[in-house]
Scaffold this motif. Structure first.
Motif, PDB file in Angstrom:
ATOM      1  N   ASP A   1      49.021  47.334  28.965  1.00  4.96           N
ATOM      2  CA  ASP A   1      50.188  47.465  29.834  1.00  4.96           C
ATOM      3  C   ASP A   1      50.212  48.835  30.508  1.00  4.96           C
ATOM      4  O   ASP A   1      50.553  48.947  31.690  1.00  4.96           O
ATOM      5  CB  ASP A   1      51.459  47.245  29.024  1.00  4.96           C
ATOM      6  CG  ASP A   1      52.683  47.101  29.912  1.00  4.96           C
ATOM      7  OD1 ASP A   1      52.608  46.347  30.905  1.00  4.96           O
ATOM      8  OD2 ASP A   1      53.703  47.751  29.626  1.00  4.96           O
ATOM      9  N   VAL A   2      49.860  49.882  29.772  1.00  6.49           N
ATOM     10  CA  VAL A   2      49.768  51.217  30.387  1.00  6.49           C
ATOM     11  C   VAL A   2      48.717  51.223  31.491  1.00  6.49           C
ATOM     12  O   VAL A   2      48.934  51.772  32.578  1.00  6.49           O
ATOM     13  CB  VAL A   2      49.446  52.277  29.313  1.00  6.49           C
ATOM     14  CG1 VAL A   2      49.147  53.630  29.962  1.00  6.49           C
ATOM     15  CG2 VAL A   2      50.601  52.422  28.327  1.00  6.49           C
TER      16      VAL A   2
ATOM     17  N   VAL B   1      50.288  42.444  33.069  1.00 12.96           N
ATOM     18  CA  VAL B   1      49.411  42.836  31.970  1.00 12.96           C
ATOM     19  C   VAL B   1      48.411  41.730  31.645  1.00 12.96           C
ATOM     20  O   VAL B   1      47.295  41.992  31.173  1.00 12.96           O
ATOM     21  CB  VAL B   1      50.255  43.202  30.732  1.00 12.96           C
ATOM     22  CG1 VAL B   1      50.975  41.969  30.172  1.00 12.96           C
ATOM     23  CG2 VAL B   1      49.405  43.847  29.657  1.00 12.96           C
ATOM     24  N   GLY B   2      48.773  40.481  31.924  1.00 11.65           N
ATOM     25  CA  GLY B   2      47.862  39.379  31.665  1.00 11.65           C
ATOM     26  C   GLY B   2      46.588  39.455  32.491  1.00 11.65           C
ATOM     27  O   GLY B   2      45.532  38.995  32.047  1.00 11.65           O
ATOM     28  N   VAL B   3      46.671  40.048  33.680  1.00 16.35           N
ATOM     29  CA  VAL B   3      45.474  40.200  34.508  1.00 16.35           C
ATOM     30  C   VAL B   3      44.497  41.163  33.836  1.00 16.35           C
ATOM     31  O   VAL B   3      43.283  40.933  33.797  1.00 16.35           O
ATOM     32  CB  VAL B   3      45.857  40.695  35.917  1.00 16.35           C
ATOM     33  CG1 VAL B   3      44.611  40.971  36.750  1.00 16.35           C
ATOM     34  CG2 VAL B   3      46.749  39.676  36.616  1.00 16.35           C
ATOM     35  N   VAL B   4      45.023  42.260  33.295  1.00 19.98           N
ATOM     36  CA  VAL B   4      44.174  43.242  32.621  1.00 19.98           C
ATOM     37  C   VAL B   4      43.548  42.645  31.369  1.00 19.98           C
ATOM     38  O   VAL B   4      42.353  42.828  31.100  1.00 19.98           O
ATOM     39  CB  VAL B   4      44.985  44.508  32.286  1.00 19.98           C
ATOM     40  CG1 VAL B   4      44.129  45.515  31.520  1.00 19.98           C
ATOM     41  CG2 VAL B   4      45.518  45.142  33.557  1.00 19.98           C
ATOM     42  N   THR B   5      44.335  41.923  30.576  1.00 18.83           N
ATOM     43  CA  THR B   5      43.782  41.351  29.344  1.00 18.83           C
ATOM     44  C   THR B   5      42.730  40.294  29.646  1.00 18.83           C
ATOM     45  O   THR B   5      41.763  40.152  28.892  1.00 18.83           O
ATOM     46  CB  THR B   5      44.896  40.744  28.477  1.00 18.83           C
ATOM     47  OG1 THR B   5      45.563  39.698  29.203  1.00 18.83           O
ATOM     48  CG2 THR B   5      45.909  41.805  28.077  1.00 18.83           C
TER      49      THR B   5
ATOM     50  N   LEU C   1      45.818  51.588  38.700  1.00 12.11           N
ATOM     51  CA  LEU C   1      45.597  51.115  40.064  1.00 12.11           C
ATOM     52  C   LEU C   1      46.792  51.473  40.946  1.00 12.11           C
ATOM     53  O   LEU C   1      47.904  51.671  40.440  1.00 12.11           O
ATOM     54  CB  LEU C   1      45.376  49.601  40.066  1.00 12.11           C
ATOM     55  CG  LEU C   1      44.105  49.118  39.346  1.00 12.11           C
ATOM     56  CD1 LEU C   1      44.068  47.605  39.324  1.00 12.11           C
ATOM     57  CD2 LEU C   1      42.856  49.672  40.010  1.00 12.11           C
ATOM     58  N   PRO C   2      46.588  51.557  42.253  1.00 14.32           N
ATOM     59  CA  PRO C   2      47.712  51.883  43.147  1.00 14.32           C
ATOM     60  C   PRO C   2      48.849  50.872  43.073  1.00 14.32           C
ATOM     61  O   PRO C   2      50.010  51.221  43.290  1.00 14.32           O
ATOM     62  CB  PRO C   2      47.066  51.889  44.544  1.00 14.32           C
ATOM     63  CG  PRO C   2      45.616  52.125  44.296  1.00 14.32           C
ATOM     64  CD  PRO C   2      45.310  51.475  42.987  1.00 14.32           C
ATOM     65  N   VAL C   3      48.516  49.620  42.796  1.00 13.86           N
ATOM     66  CA  VAL C   3      49.523  48.566  42.699  1.00 13.86           C
ATOM     67  C   VAL C   3      49.615  48.110  41.251  1.00 13.86           C
ATOM     68  O   VAL C   3      48.594  47.839  40.614  1.00 13.86           O
ATOM     69  CB  VAL C   3      49.157  47.368  43.608  1.00 13.86           C
ATOM     70  CG1 VAL C   3      50.195  46.262  43.476  1.00 13.86           C
ATOM     71  CG2 VAL C   3      49.041  47.827  45.055  1.00 13.86           C
ATOM     72  N   ALA C   4      50.843  48.033  40.734  1.00 13.25           N
ATOM     73  CA  ALA C   4      51.032  47.575  39.359  1.00 13.25           C
ATOM     74  C   ALA C   4      50.667  46.097  39.238  1.00 13.25           C
ATOM     75  O   ALA C   4      51.013  45.279  40.096  1.00 13.25           O
ATOM     76  CB  ALA C   4      52.480  47.796  38.933  1.00 13.25           C
ATOM     77  N   LEU C   5      49.966  45.773  38.187  1.00 15.60           N
ATOM     78  CA  LEU C   5      49.515  44.400  37.949  1.00 15.60           C
ATOM     79  C   LEU C   5      50.198  43.823  36.717  1.00 15.60           C
ATOM     80  O   LEU C   5      50.622  44.575  35.819  1.00 15.60           O
ATOM     81  CB  LEU C   5      47.996  44.374  37.728  1.00 15.60           C
ATOM     82  CG  LEU C   5      47.108  44.777  38.901  1.00 15.60           C
ATOM     83  CD1 LEU C   5      45.657  44.817  38.445  1.00 15.60           C
ATOM     84  CD2 LEU C   5      47.276  43.814  40.069  1.00 15.60           C
TER      85      LEU C   5
END
Length: 374
Positions: free
Chosen positions: A338-339, A351-355, A345-349
């Motif tokens: 989540d952090v 957290v599921g995309v990162v995982t 990235l410039p745009v917040a994503l």
């Protein structure tokens, strides 16, 4: 009276051995097992492997560090001193208290608690099936919870409590179908995974149809939620969902010994007094409930339940899957993801995309490792 003492289990000293020079060590002493710590209180004893205890403590400390970063970073950065002042209700904190308590704390706490719930759920399924690929998002439990929540969003357009009930009902119904279809005079791990993958594919197709048939605004909201996000969580969702997850984790901890016995096989578990099928059914219900509660609050977050138990197992160098280190590893992974989603990235994503990105690489490595190990 409570006593804590280190002990080394299963030590064998052959007869006729003496002392080796000035070192005072026994010649020919063979030690099996691992160094453990035993907490005794009257007739009760709690036994921990020393390495597992140390790793759990380090994971807990790392969770605190990552949570502190979650409270300090983002568009309005704060120093750790400002975060501490806000947490201690220092009058000098000023606006930082609003930023920490009202905006960031619910999300940071949810990441830790929900990550722990997913890690523990993954530990249950991997322990029961003795397969590192068994996790709620692989065998269809997450898809079932998502289906139940989608029905509430698209058809009923209900409240958060109705969403939670829908996700829980969908997860339980999916688990029941998978369990019954995989039953052949008992449940085998490989059969459970294959059936779960098939059910997951069917539910994913049904979920896609639900969103295509919904109104545009509802479909967009459902799709954003379905990516897996901690955004929009307030104190109500965090306290309700987090409280349920913590309660389930406490109940699951009472089955720790029985889970270790089941890893030896049903016959060995029954020989030690463990009722195999009732225990298996109870821990599956708990794991499904953990997955459903998290899915109702955040949407389906993939790969935390898959990766956390195996990472914890390698850190602890344990022969089996331990629930507590897996839960702590899940907390660290989701909080760190989540952090990263908010700050790298410039745009917040979501957290599921990162995982998914990190978990896809982990899954590829795991498959290659399993193939090479055979």
């Amino acid at each position: 009276m409570t006593t804590v003492r280190p002990t080394s289990t299963n030590t064998v000293k052959p007869a006729g051995t003496g002392q080796s020079g000035s070192t005072g060590k026994s010649v020919g002493t063979v030690e099996f097992g691992r160094r453990t710590w035993v907490l005794r209180r009257s007739r009760m004893a709690l036994r921990w492997q020393a390495r597992t205890l140390v790793v759990s403590a380090l994971l807990a400390a790392l969770t605190v560090v990552v949570t502190s970063c979650a409270l300090a970073l983002r568009d309005y950065p704060l120093s750790l001193a400002q975060v501490w002042a806000a947490l201690t209700d220092d009058p000098a904190a000023g606006f930082a208290r609003t930023v920490v308590f009202e905006w960031r704390a619910p999300r940071a706490i949810a990441a830790v608690v929900f990550g722990a719930g997913l890690g523990a759920a993954g530990a249950v399924f991997q322990s029961l099936t003795r397969n590192p690929l068994a996790s709620p998002d692989i065998i269809g439990i997450s898809a079932g919870s998502y289906t139940g929540a989608l029905i509430v969003i698209v058809v009923v357009q209900g409240s958060y409590l109705q969403l939670t009930a829908g996700a829980f009902t969908g997860g339980i119904a999916t688990a029941a179908v998978i369990y019954l279809l995989a039953w052949r005079q008992g449940v085998q791990g490989f059969r459970l995974i294959i059936v779960g993958i098939a059910i997951s594919a069917m539910l994913t197709s049904f979920n896609t149809w639900l969103m295509l048939s919904a109104q545009l605004e509802v479909a967009l909201a459902a799709a954003a939620w379905g990516a897996g996000t901690l955004g929009g969580l307030g104190w109500q969702e965090t306290l309700v969902g987090g409280g349920v997850v913590l309660a389930l984790l406490v109940v699951l901890a009472t089955f720790g010994r029985a889970l270790r016995q089941l890893e030896l096989g049903d016959d060995a578990a029954r020989a030690t007094g463990t009722r195999a099928e009732p225990v298996r059914l109870a821990v599956i219900v708990i794991a499904v409930a953990l997955t459903a509660v998290v899915a109702s609050a955040t949407g389906p977050i993939a790969f935390i339940a898959l990766a956390a138990p195996q990472i914890a197992r390698r850190l602890c160098r344990a022969p089996g899957i331990a629930v507590v280190p897996s839960a702590l590893t899940g907390a660290v992974l989701l909080a760190a993801a989540d952090v990263a989603a908010l700050n790298l990235l410039p745009v917040a994503l979501p957290v599921g995309v990162v995982t998914v990105v990190l978990g896809g690489g982990y899954l590829l490595w795991l498959l290659v490792h399993e193939v090479r190990s055979r």
